[in-house]
Write a protein that holds these residues in place. Structure first.
Motif, PDB file in Angstrom:
ATOM      1  N   GLY A 130       1.974   6.440 -10.167  1.00  0.00           N
ATOM      2  CA  GLY A 130       3.169   6.058  -9.421  1.00  0.00           C
ATOM      3  C   GLY A 130       3.309   4.569  -9.569  1.00  0.00           C
ATOM      4  N   GLU A 131       4.494   4.094  -9.367  1.00  0.00           N
ATOM      5  CA  GLU A 131       4.749   2.678  -9.618  1.00  0.00           C
ATOM      6  C   GLU A 131       3.816   1.792  -8.785  1.00  0.00           C
ATOM      7  OE1 GLU A 131       8.693   2.414  -6.710  1.00  0.00           O
ATOM      8  OE2 GLU A 131       8.491   1.135  -8.455  1.00  0.00           O
ATOM      9  N   VAL A 132       3.536   0.638  -9.373  1.00  0.00           N
ATOM     10  CA  VAL A 132       2.678  -0.339  -8.716  1.00  0.00           C
ATOM     11  C   VAL A 132       3.572  -1.462  -8.224  1.00  0.00           C
ATOM     12  CG1 VAL A 132       0.791  -2.000  -9.041  1.00  0.00           C
ATOM     13  CG2 VAL A 132       0.702   0.239 -10.173  1.00  0.00           C
ATOM     14  N   ARG A 133       3.730  -1.542  -6.900  1.00  0.00           N
ATOM     15  CA  ARG A 133       4.579  -2.575  -6.301  1.00  0.00           C
ATOM     16  C   ARG A 133       3.725  -3.494  -5.423  1.00  0.00           C
ATOM     17  NH1 ARG A 133      10.163   0.138  -4.200  1.00  0.00           N
ATOM     18  NH2 ARG A 133      10.358  -1.964  -3.341  1.00  0.00           N
ATOM     19  N   THR A 134       2.512  -3.761  -5.888  1.00  0.00           N
ATOM     20  CA  THR A 134       1.613  -4.602  -5.116  1.00  0.00           C
ATOM     21  C   THR A 134       2.208  -5.999  -4.961  1.00  0.00           C
ATOM     22  OG1 THR A 134      -0.226  -3.385  -6.129  1.00  0.00           O
ATOM     23  CG2 THR A 134      -0.765  -5.455  -5.005  1.00  0.00           C
ATOM     24  N   SER A 135       2.387  -6.427  -3.705  1.00  0.00           N
ATOM     25  CA  SER A 135       2.907  -7.780  -3.482  1.00  0.00           C
ATOM     26  C   SER A 135       1.778  -8.774  -3.206  1.00  0.00           C
ATOM     27  CB  SER A 135       3.909  -7.796  -2.326  1.00  0.00           C
ATOM     28  OG  SER A 135       3.285  -7.351  -1.139  1.00  0.00           O
ATOM     29  N   ALA A 136       0.570  -8.253  -2.926  1.00  0.00           N
ATOM     30  CA  ALA A 136      -0.579  -9.137  -2.752  1.00  0.00           C
ATOM     31  C   ALA A 136      -0.887  -9.788  -4.094  1.00  0.00           C
ATOM     32  CB  ALA A 136      -1.786  -8.334  -2.272  1.00  0.00           C
ATOM     33  N   THR A 137      -1.449 -10.997  -4.039  1.00  0.00           N
ATOM     34  CA  THR A 137      -1.782 -11.703  -5.287  1.00  0.00           C
ATOM     35  C   THR A 137      -3.277 -11.978  -5.334  1.00  0.00           C
ATOM     36  OG1 THR A 137      -1.248 -13.787  -4.193  1.00  0.00           O
ATOM     37  CG2 THR A 137       0.470 -12.794  -5.554  1.00  0.00           C
ATOM     38  N   HIS A 234     -10.509   1.545   1.500  1.00  0.00           N
ATOM     39  CA  HIS A 234      -9.509   2.300   0.743  1.00  0.00           C
ATOM     40  C   HIS A 234      -9.722   1.987  -0.729  1.00  0.00           C
ATOM     41  CE1 HIS A 234      -6.512   2.244   4.388  1.00  0.00           C
ATOM     42  NE2 HIS A 234      -7.524   3.070   4.577  1.00  0.00           N
ATOM     43  N   ARG A 236      -8.159   2.312  -4.371  1.00  0.00           N
ATOM     44  CA  ARG A 236      -6.780   2.511  -4.797  1.00  0.00           C
ATOM     45  C   ARG A 236      -6.612   2.731  -6.290  1.00  0.00           C
ATOM     46  NH1 ARG A 236      -3.123   0.928  -1.289  1.00  0.00           N
ATOM     47  NH2 ARG A 236      -1.906   2.159  -2.765  1.00  0.00           N
ATOM     48  N   GLU A 263     -10.835  -7.769  -0.205  1.00  0.00           N
ATOM     49  CA  GLU A 263      -9.996  -7.260  -1.287  1.00  0.00           C
ATOM     50  C   GLU A 263     -10.809  -7.386  -2.563  1.00  0.00           C
ATOM     51  OE1 GLU A 263      -5.586  -8.600   0.337  1.00  0.00           O
ATOM     52  OE2 GLU A 263      -6.338  -9.406  -1.552  1.00  0.00           O
ATOM     53  N   ARG A 270      -5.599  -5.435 -11.028  1.00  0.00           N
ATOM     54  CA  ARG A 270      -5.219  -4.439 -10.017  1.00  0.00           C
ATOM     55  C   ARG A 270      -6.002  -4.676  -8.727  1.00  0.00           C
ATOM     56  NH1 ARG A 270      -2.966   0.730 -11.246  1.00  0.00           N
ATOM     57  NH2 ARG A 270      -3.103   1.136  -9.015  1.00  0.00           N
ATOM     58  N   LEU A 271      -5.368  -4.462  -7.605  1.00  0.00           N
ATOM     59  CA  LEU A 271      -6.044  -4.499  -6.309  1.00  0.00           C
ATOM     60  C   LEU A 271      -6.680  -3.132  -6.124  1.00  0.00           C
ATOM     61  CD1 LEU A 271      -6.819  -5.689  -3.624  1.00  0.00           C
ATOM     62  CD2 LEU A 271      -4.447  -5.428  -2.840  1.00  0.00           C
ATOM     63  N   GLN A 274      -9.458  -2.176  -0.833  1.00  0.00           N
ATOM     64  CA  GLN A 274      -9.190  -2.967   0.365  1.00  0.00           C
ATOM     65  C   GLN A 274     -10.074  -2.408   1.472  1.00  0.00           C
ATOM     66  OE1 GLN A 274      -4.751  -2.107  -0.112  1.00  0.00           O
ATOM     67  NE2 GLN A 274      -4.664  -4.043   0.998  1.00  0.00           N
TER      68      GLN A 274
ATOM     69  N   ARG B 251       1.109  -4.570   1.512  1.00  0.00           N
ATOM     70  CA  ARG B 251       0.977  -5.463   0.354  1.00  0.00           C
ATOM     71  C   ARG B 251       0.509  -4.725  -0.894  1.00  0.00           C
ATOM     72  NH1 ARG B 251      -3.298  -8.258   1.350  1.00  0.00           N
ATOM     73  NH2 ARG B 251      -2.924 -10.157   0.166  1.00  0.00           N
ATOM     74  N   LEU B 253       1.503  -1.182  -2.221  1.00  0.00           N
ATOM     75  CA  LEU B 253       2.092   0.122  -2.496  1.00  0.00           C
ATOM     76  C   LEU B 253       1.885   0.360  -3.983  1.00  0.00           C
ATOM     77  CD1 LEU B 253       5.397   1.603  -1.219  1.00  0.00           C
ATOM     78  CD2 LEU B 253       4.757   1.811  -3.618  1.00  0.00           C
ATOM     79  N   ALA B 254       1.066   1.355  -4.315  1.00  0.00           N
ATOM     80  CA  ALA B 254       0.715   1.576  -5.716  1.00  0.00           C
ATOM     81  C   ALA B 254       0.103   2.952  -5.876  1.00  0.00           C
ATOM     82  CB  ALA B 254      -0.297   0.514  -6.178  1.00  0.00           C
TER      83      ALA B 254
END
Lengths: 285, 285
Positions: A130-137, A234, A236, A263, A270-271, A274, B251, B253-254
């Motif tokens: 599924g798409e990766v929309r991770t906003s964490a950096t 978690h 991921r 993290e 990739r994250l 967590q 932060r 969603l993936a």
């Protein structure tokens, strides 16, 4: 121990479990003193042992080999030596299988004493698409050879921290002020992490990674160990081979407790993990 | 139901448990359809019911009435009607008591079906003293009367969200773009929260508060409900009376999942609860 396990990495030997003869759903393990830190066996390693037993119990039903979420409540300090993990399948679903586990050791009278209780939901990280929309950096770190190896810690510290000999941990120079009498006060420690013997990361190893850095309280100028009450992780993504980057941080040290967030970022950016633990603030010496 | 409970607030009626006659450590409850949201009973409310049963089971030993940390794994969707909570004391310590609980309901054949499994460590929040070095900062919100009441949601939405009639939820105008076709994309929703009937917050109510806002995925333009796999809440202080401020954020969603973090601040400016849940990303309609 089988020959295969003897040749295996330190982490695989440290987390090996075998089905207990005559006891369905029960697994035996040996907690090795080489995973000691701060007066006890590292909590992430204990979690990985329990998670390995749960995986062996739950995975055959639906191929759910990876803990998507796993929570441990630490009940009493584990000691090196024999341990027993009793597992329970709670529900096997199409995409998620949930189970529980308890790790026990025997006291001098042979009575079972609980060390930790675990709940987890297992799935298949290869199917976590599924798409990766991770906003964490990810943390920006100098290259590993410009970071500070934990092997440079003082000898009397290392004596209490056998764990560090099994890790290759390189801390961001900005994260080690506390070791030089100048904690930053920010409540953040970060660095590169891999296993000292070169074993590549995988989901179970991430359970160790989230609990492998020095306590974030050091960066607040509070020394002494911070016993963990509870840790939830978690997972991921299956981590790519190579170095991991790990960040520990706290924002709510209050009332004698603190939360410590971790993290873990893999070499592909990739994250991958967590976690948050609730720990006890060290009492002033 | 006793007369005292009948006069009690909606939340106290909704979380009431009674010892099950003849079954030690088992408690009965009734899950009220008025706590429905998104096709099921609100997960925070379910957790509060289980936590109430655990409190009644664990507190008599050492006065540990408050869940310092509590984790729930959601196994199957709860329905309105009778429910049973089986509790277990794991370890009673001087400052912390750890226990487990499972919530069950009966299917048409009377067979027990597990709804959620819980682990928790209870203590006494009045004894959680020690300096407050919280570095997190509360959300800056316009006053409640300048925020957007959830009662303004469209009628067809409210029909599926009976929960909202029991909450007085006022969302930051900057947090409701998604309701007007313009999600901010930031993955953050925040606002004021109190119970509609005026009952003041307390530790159990905080378990509802961390799961009471719209799914943070709405702010990413993803609609549809986000089933919770796992929720862990840390309660850090007994909340002062009055409005709570709640922030939900994500932060990472993936891969078909997301973590949703919640922070709850009381009227005295304390960060009284922190939580994280692992949820499933809604599939496109």
């Amino acid at each position: 121990m089988t020959a295969a396990v003897e040749q295996a990495s330190e982490f695989d030997r440290g987390t090996a479990v075998t089905p207990s003869a005559g006891h369905p759903s029960v697994y035996d393990a040996v907690l090795d003193g080489g995973w000691r830190i701060g007066g006890g066996i590292n909590g992430g390693l204990l979690l990985a042992v329990a998670a390995n037993a749960l995986r062996q119990e739950l995975a055959p039903a639906n191929g759910h080999t990876d803990p998507l979420s796993i929570s441990a409540y630490y009940v009493s300090p584990a000691r090196q030596g024999a341990a027993e993990i009793r597992t329970e399948a709670i529900r096997s679903g199409r995409t998620v299988t949930t189970g529980a586990a308890t790790m026990l050791q025997r006291d001098e009278d042979g009575k079972p004493v609980e060390r930790l209780r675990v709940l987890a939901s297992y799935g298949d990280l290869d199917k976590a698409v599924g798409e990766v929309r991770t906003s964490a950096t990810p943390p920006q770190l100098p290259p590993p050879d410009q970071c500070v190896s934990s092997r440079l810690a003082p000898p009397d510290f290392l004596d209490q921290a056998a764990l560090l000999e099994r890790l290759d941990l390189r801390l961001d120079p900005r994260s080690v002020g506390w070791a030089l009498g100048e904690p930053s006060g920010e409540g953040r420690i970060q660095g590169w992490l891999r296993l000292a013997d070169g074993r590549e990361p995988d989901p179970l190893m991430l359970l160790l990674a989230v609990d492998a850095l020095p306590p974030v309280t050091f960066d607040l100028g509070l020394f002494g160990w911070t016993p963990t009450l509870e840790l939830t992780v978690h997972l991921r993504s299956r981590p790519a081979p190579g170095w991991l980057r790990v960040v520990h941080s706290t924002r709510n040290l209050a009332g004698g407790f603190l939360e410590e967030d971790a993290e873990v970022w893999d070499s592909a950016g990739r994250l991958v993990a967590q976690s948050r633990q609730l720990a006890v603030v060290p009492r002033p010496a």
